[in-house]
Design a protein around this motif. Structure first.
Motif, PDB file in Angstrom:
ATOM      1  N   GLU A   1      23.300  19.401 -87.895  1.00 20.49           N
ATOM      2  CA  GLU A   1      24.034  20.661 -87.781  1.00 20.49           C
ATOM      3  C   GLU A   1      24.336  21.248 -89.153  1.00 20.49           C
ATOM      4  OE1 GLU A   1      26.376  19.660 -83.590  1.00 20.49           O
ATOM      5  OE2 GLU A   1      27.180  18.947 -85.504  1.00 20.49           O
ATOM      6  N   ARG A   2      24.635  20.388 -90.123  1.00 29.34           N
ATOM      7  CA  ARG A   2      24.879  20.890 -91.483  1.00 29.34           C
ATOM      8  C   ARG A   2      23.611  21.484 -92.093  1.00 29.34           C
ATOM      9  NH1 ARG A   2      27.881  15.940 -91.825  1.00 29.34           N
ATOM     10  NH2 ARG A   2      26.238  14.978 -93.092  1.00 29.34           N
ATOM     11  N   TRP A   3      22.460  20.857 -91.829  1.00 23.24           N
ATOM     12  CA  TRP A   3      21.199  21.412 -92.329  1.00 23.24           C
ATOM     13  C   TRP A   3      20.923  22.786 -91.714  1.00 23.24           C
ATOM     14  CZ3 TRP A   3      18.749  20.482 -96.516  1.00 23.24           C
ATOM     15  CH2 TRP A   3      18.659  19.204 -97.064  1.00 23.24           C
ATOM     16  N   LEU A   4      21.227  22.936 -90.416  1.00 24.11           N
ATOM     17  CA  LEU A   4      20.990  24.232 -89.782  1.00 24.11           C
ATOM     18  C   LEU A   4      21.912  25.293 -90.363  1.00 24.11           C
ATOM     19  CD1 LEU A   4      19.376  25.799 -87.716  1.00 24.11           C
ATOM     20  CD2 LEU A   4      21.115  25.261 -86.009  1.00 24.11           C
ATOM     21  N   ILE A   5      23.146  24.934 -90.669  1.00 25.00           N
ATOM     22  CA  ILE A   5      24.046  25.884 -91.310  1.00 25.00           C
ATOM     23  C   ILE A   5      23.488  26.304 -92.673  1.00 25.00           C
ATOM     24  CG2 ILE A   5      26.330  26.123 -92.374  1.00 25.00           C
ATOM     25  CD1 ILE A   5      27.458  24.466 -90.100  1.00 25.00           C
ATOM     26  N   ALA A   6      22.922  25.358 -93.395  1.00 29.66           N
ATOM     27  CA  ALA A   6      22.303  25.685 -94.688  1.00 29.66           C
ATOM     28  C   ALA A   6      21.152  26.676 -94.496  1.00 29.66           C
ATOM     29  CB  ALA A   6      21.812  24.411 -95.364  1.00 29.66           C
ATOM     30  N   LEU A   7      20.339  26.482 -93.446  1.00 33.10           N
ATOM     31  CA  LEU A   7      19.244  27.411 -93.164  1.00 33.10           C
ATOM     32  C   LEU A   7      19.782  28.796 -92.830  1.00 33.10           C
ATOM     33  CD1 LEU A   7      16.272  28.110 -92.560  1.00 33.10           C
ATOM     34  CD2 LEU A   7      16.613  27.180 -90.252  1.00 33.10           C
ATOM     35  N   MET A   8      20.837  28.847 -92.028  1.00 29.32           N
ATOM     36  CA  MET A   8      21.420  30.136 -91.647  1.00 29.32           C
ATOM     37  C   MET A   8      21.982  30.862 -92.865  1.00 29.32           C
ATOM     38  SD  MET A   8      23.258  28.726 -88.167  1.00 29.32           S
ATOM     39  CE  MET A   8      23.859  30.270 -87.486  1.00 29.32           C
ATOM     40  N   MET A   9      22.632  30.134 -93.747  1.00 26.82           N
ATOM     41  CA  MET A   9      23.199  30.758 -94.945  1.00 26.82           C
ATOM     42  C   MET A   9      22.091  31.224 -95.894  1.00 26.82           C
ATOM     43  SD  MET A   9      26.407  28.185 -95.659  1.00 26.82           S
ATOM     44  CE  MET A   9      26.906  29.073 -97.129  1.00 26.82           C
ATOM     45  N   PHE A  10      21.045  30.413 -96.055  1.00 28.04           N
ATOM     46  CA  PHE A  10      19.955  30.800 -96.949  1.00 28.04           C
ATOM     47  C   PHE A  10      19.240  32.048 -96.444  1.00 28.04           C
ATOM     48  CE2 PHE A  10      15.394  30.780 -97.789  1.00 28.04           C
ATOM     49  CZ  PHE A  10      15.397  30.867 -99.172  1.00 28.04           C
TER      50      PHE A  10
ATOM     51  N   LEU B   1      22.902  25.313 -80.641  1.00 25.60           N
ATOM     52  CA  LEU B   1      23.047  23.943 -81.138  1.00 25.60           C
ATOM     53  C   LEU B   1      24.517  23.582 -81.322  1.00 25.60           C
ATOM     54  CD1 LEU B   1      21.707  21.367 -82.397  1.00 25.60           C
ATOM     55  CD2 LEU B   1      21.928  22.526 -84.607  1.00 25.60           C
ATOM     56  N   PHE B   2      25.346  24.550 -81.738  1.00 25.69           N
ATOM     57  CA  PHE B   2      26.758  24.287 -82.000  1.00 25.69           C
ATOM     58  C   PHE B   2      27.618  24.434 -80.745  1.00 25.69           C
ATOM     59  CE2 PHE B   2      24.812  26.181 -85.827  1.00 25.69           C
ATOM     60  CZ  PHE B   2      24.907  25.085 -86.680  1.00 25.69           C
ATOM     61  N   LEU B   3      27.045  24.998 -79.672  1.00 28.61           N
ATOM     62  CA  LEU B   3      27.790  25.096 -78.419  1.00 28.61           C
ATOM     63  C   LEU B   3      27.800  23.776 -77.660  1.00 28.61           C
ATOM     64  CD1 LEU B   3      26.618  28.597 -77.094  1.00 28.61           C
ATOM     65  CD2 LEU B   3      28.828  28.015 -78.118  1.00 28.61           C
ATOM     66  N   VAL B   4      26.806  22.934 -77.912  1.00 28.20           N
ATOM     67  CA  VAL B   4      26.707  21.675 -77.162  1.00 28.20           C
ATOM     68  C   VAL B   4      27.939  20.803 -77.354  1.00 28.20           C
ATOM     69  CG1 VAL B   4      25.398  19.543 -76.873  1.00 28.20           C
ATOM     70  CG2 VAL B   4      24.190  21.721 -77.110  1.00 28.20           C
TER      71      VAL B   4
ATOM     72  N   GLY C   1      12.835  28.553 -97.006  1.00 27.01           N
ATOM     73  CA  GLY C   1      13.244  28.621 -95.609  1.00 27.01           C
ATOM     74  C   GLY C   1      12.476  27.640 -94.754  1.00 27.01           C
ATOM     75  N   MET C   2      11.172  27.523 -94.985  1.00 28.24           N
ATOM     76  CA  MET C   2      10.369  26.559 -94.242  1.00 28.24           C
ATOM     77  C   MET C   2      10.808  25.133 -94.534  1.00 28.24           C
ATOM     78  SD  MET C   2       7.659  24.248 -94.614  1.00 28.24           S
ATOM     79  CE  MET C   2       6.664  24.773 -96.009  1.00 28.24           C
ATOM     80  N   LEU C   3      11.124  24.844 -95.794  1.00 27.83           N
ATOM     81  CA  LEU C   3      11.568  23.492 -96.154  1.00 27.83           C
ATOM     82  C   LEU C   3      12.904  23.161 -95.499  1.00 27.83           C
ATOM     83  CD1 LEU C   3      10.586  23.392 -99.944  1.00 27.83           C
ATOM     84  CD2 LEU C   3       9.404  22.323 -98.007  1.00 27.83           C
ATOM     85  N   LEU C   4      13.794  24.137 -95.400  1.00 29.85           N
ATOM     86  CA  LEU C   4      15.077  23.898 -94.732  1.00 29.85           C
ATOM     87  C   LEU C   4      14.873  23.644 -93.245  1.00 29.85           C
ATOM     88  CD1 LEU C   4      17.380  26.498 -96.509  1.00 29.85           C
ATOM     89  CD2 LEU C   4      17.637  24.015 -96.534  1.00 29.85           C
ATOM     90  N   PHE C   5      13.985  24.406 -92.612  1.00 33.41           N
ATOM     91  CA  PHE C   5      13.695  24.158 -91.201  1.00 33.41           C
ATOM     92  C   PHE C   5      13.096  22.767 -91.024  1.00 33.41           C
ATOM     93  CE2 PHE C   5      10.471  24.183 -87.803  1.00 33.41           C
ATOM     94  CZ  PHE C   5      11.310  24.356 -86.712  1.00 33.41           C
TER      95      PHE C   5
ATOM     96  N   SER D   1      15.776  15.624 -89.870  1.00 37.91           N
ATOM     97  CA  SER D   1      17.104  15.051 -89.669  1.00 37.91           C
ATOM     98  C   SER D   1      17.362  14.785 -88.194  1.00 37.91           C
ATOM     99  CB  SER D   1      18.168  15.998 -90.234  1.00 37.91           C
ATOM    100  OG  SER D   1      19.462  15.520 -89.963  1.00 37.91           O
ATOM    101  N   TRP D   2      16.974  15.741 -87.347  1.00 37.53           N
ATOM    102  CA  TRP D   2      17.134  15.526 -85.897  1.00 37.53           C
ATOM    103  C   TRP D   2      16.350  14.296 -85.450  1.00 37.53           C
ATOM    104  CZ3 TRP D   2      12.555  16.129 -82.972  1.00 37.53           C
ATOM    105  CH2 TRP D   2      12.695  15.785 -81.636  1.00 37.53           C
TER     106      TRP D   2
END
Length: 465
Positions: free
Chosen positions: A102-111, A143-146, A375-379, A385-386
C-alpha cells in the motif's frame, strides 16, 4: 447522527416543493437516487457491494455529476465521501497501519503528479487532463478500501458474491445475444438502454470485430481480460462452498470459460492457461482435469467454430493483422520515449494525435508511455511487493473454504498481469483497473489473515496428555 432530524426535514420540504413543479416520474427517480446516496453514506459497505455488482455487469454505464463519469467510479467517489463523513462525526476510525504494498502504491500515486504536469505542458491535444488524473487515482483507491470496509470474513464473502453476481449477469446478457446474432454489435442497442453513451463511436469500433462476442465491457479484449481475472475466483468459490454460493461459482466459471473463447482474446486465454498450470503445480484439486477437459472442448470448438479457428491460427500466422500491428508498435515505441521522456500524462491516451507516434499493447510499456520509466518502475515495485507480501509459507496450500478467496484472487491477479504482456488494459482502463486493485487488496489482506493463523498455530504450545 445529530443532524439526522434537520436533514430529514429539509429533504421532506424540498421534495414536497419539487412535486408541485416537476413531473412525478422525475421526482420519484430523484427521491430514489437521494435515498441510495444517503444509504451509502450511512453504510459505505453497501456502496462497495453495489460497486462489485455494477462494475462487473455494466462497467461503463454513465451518470452526470457535474461531469459525465461511469456509475462505478461515482460509487467509489461516494464511498470515500461517506468515509470522510464518518471520520468527521467520529463514527469510523480507519486503520492506521499501511502494508508495504500500500505504501508503494501511494508513492506511485504521488509521483504521477509529475507526469501529469509535464503532459499538460508538452502534449498539444484536446483532453481534460485534471479530470482524467483524478479518475485514475480513484480507480487505484479500492486497494485502500479493503482494510477499511472488508475487514472480516462476512464482508469479504459478501464482496465475493457481489463480484460473481455481476459477472453472471454480464454473461447471461452477452452470450445469448451473441449466439443469436453472431455479431459483436448486436449488444449495442441493449446497453444503450442501460445508461451507455457514445453508441455511434462504439458501433464503429466494434464493426471490425464483428465475429467476436460483444459485452458491456465494449471491447472483446477488455472483456477477455476481465473474465480471465474473475474466472479463477469463481472456480475456487464453486468447489469449496455449499448451496447457492457453490452453484453461483460453478455457473460463473463455466459461462466465463465459454465467454472467454467467444471474445477471441488470445492474450487472456493464454494467460489463464498459464495460471491454471501454476494452480496445478500447487496441487489445486480438479485443475489438472479441467486442463484436460479444456483441451478436449477446445479441439471440438476448433472443429466447429470458425471464428475461434481464425483467432488461434492467427497466433502462428505472419499475416495476422493484430500481431503485425503489435510488432509495429514495439518498433516505434523508442520514438515515443524520446519525444516524451516524462510520459504523456493524462490529457490523452496513446498515441498522441498529430505526432505520428504509435500506441503500445503492453501493460508495463504503457506505464512508460504515460508516466515515464520511473512510473513503470514504481508499478513494478507495487506488484513485486504484493507477490512477496501475499505469499504463504507452505509450498503446497490446500484449496478449502478457508483458502479459496486467497487462491482465487491470487490467480486472478496473476492472470491480469500475464495478459499485460499482450494488452495494456490493466494499466489505465477505468473500472477494469478498479476491479484489479480490489482483487489485489483482497488477496493481500486474506494472505495477512492466513499468515497470522499459521503463526498462531505454530506458536501455540502442544496439548498436555
Amino acid at each position: 447522527m445529530p443532524l439526522a432530524m434537520p436533514v430529514g426535514v429539509f429533504i421532506a420540504l424540498l421534495f414536497g416543493v419539487l412535486v408541485w413543479v416537476l413531473p412525478a416520474i422525475k421526482v420519484t427517480a430523484a427521491l430514489i437516487g437521494v435515498a441510495a446516496v444517503v444509504t451509502i453514506i450511512r453504510r459505505p459497505l453497501r456502496g462497495l457491494l453495489l460497486f462489485g455488482v455494477l462494475a462487473t455487469f455494466l462497467p461503463y454505464a454513465t451518470v452526470q455529476i457535474g461531469l459525465r463519469t461511469t456509475v462505478s467510479e461515482a460509487l467509489v467517489m461516494l464511498i470515500w465521501a461517506s468515509l470522510v463523513v464518518h471520520r468527521l462525526f467520529a463514527l469510523y476510525t480507519p486503520p492506521l497501519h499501511l502494508l508495504r504494498t500500500e505504501r508503494w502504491l501511494i508513492a506511485l500515486m504521488m509521483f504521477s503528479a509529475l507526469p501529469f504536469v509535464a503532459g499538460q505542458l508538452t502534449v498539444n491535444a484536446d483532453g481534460n487532463g485534471p479530470v482524467n488524473w483524478v479518475r485514475w487515482l480513484f480507480n487505484l483507491s479500492p486497494l485502500f478500501l479493503v482494510p477499511r470496509l472488508l475487514n472480516d470474513d462476512k464482508s469479504r464473502e459478501q464482496m465475493t458474491i457481489a463480484l460473481l453476481l455481476g459477472t453472471l449477469f454480464l454473461l447471461l446478457l452477452s452470450i445469448p445475444v451473441y449466439l443469436k446474432s453472431g455479431s459483436s454489435t448486436a449488444i449495442i442497442s441493449i446497453i444503450g438502454g442501460l445508461g451507455y453513451s457514445n453508441l455511434d463511436t462504439l458501433n464503429e469500433g466494434l464493426s471490425g470485430l464483428s465475429t467476436r462476442m460483444g459485452t458491456p465491457w465494449t471491447h472483446p479484449n477488455i472483456a477477455g481480460g476481465a473474465l480471465a481475472m474473475l474466472l479463477p475466483l469463481a472456480f475456487c468459490i464453486g468447489v469449496t462452498r455449499q448451496g447457492p454460493v457453490r452453484t453461483l461459482g460453478l455457473a460463473v466459471a463455466g459461462l466465463a470459460a465459454a465467454g472467454l473463447l467467444f471474445t477471441g482474446s488470445r492474450g487472456a486465454l493464454l494467460s489463464l492457461i498459464l495460471v491454471m498450470c501454476w494452480m496445478a503445480r500447487r496441487r489445486v484439486p480438479y485443475v489438472g482435469r479441467l486442463l484436460m477437459a479444456g483441451v478436449f472442448l477446445g479441439a471440438l470448438l476448433l472443429m466447429f467454430y470458425p471464428p475461434l479457428q481464425e483467432r488461434l491460427i492467427g497466433l502462428f500466422s505472419s499475416n495476422d493483422a493484430s500481431t503485425a500491428i503489435r510488432f509495429q508498435e514495439y518498433s516505434h515505441f523508442p520514438d515515443a520515449m524520446k519525444m516524451f521522456p516524462l510520459g504523456i500524462g493524462f490529457k490523452v491516451d496513446p498515441p498522441v494525435p498529430g505526432t505520428g507516434l504509435w500506441g503500445i499493447s503492453n501493460l508495463w510499456l504503457n506505464y512508460v508511455y504515460k508516466l515515464g520509466i520511473p512510473g513503470m518502475l514504481l508499478f513494478t515495485a507495487v506488484t513485486v511487493s504484493w507477490w512477496k507480501e501475499a505469499r504463504l509459507d507452505s509450498h503446497v496450500v490446500p484449496l478449502n473454504r478457508d483458502t479459496a478467496l486467497w487462491f482465487g484472487t491470487r490467480a486472478g491477479v496473476m492472470a491480469a498481469l500475464l495478459s499485460g504482456v499482450f494488452d495494456h488494459y490493466f494499466s489505465f482502463t477505468t473500472v477494469l483497473i478498479a476491479l484489479f486493485w480490489l482483487l489485489l487488496g483482497l488477496n493481500l489482506h486474506e494472505a495477512r489473515r492466513l499468515q497470522n493463523t499459521q503463526h498462531r498455530t505454530a506458536t501455540e504450545p502442544g496439548e498436555r496428555p
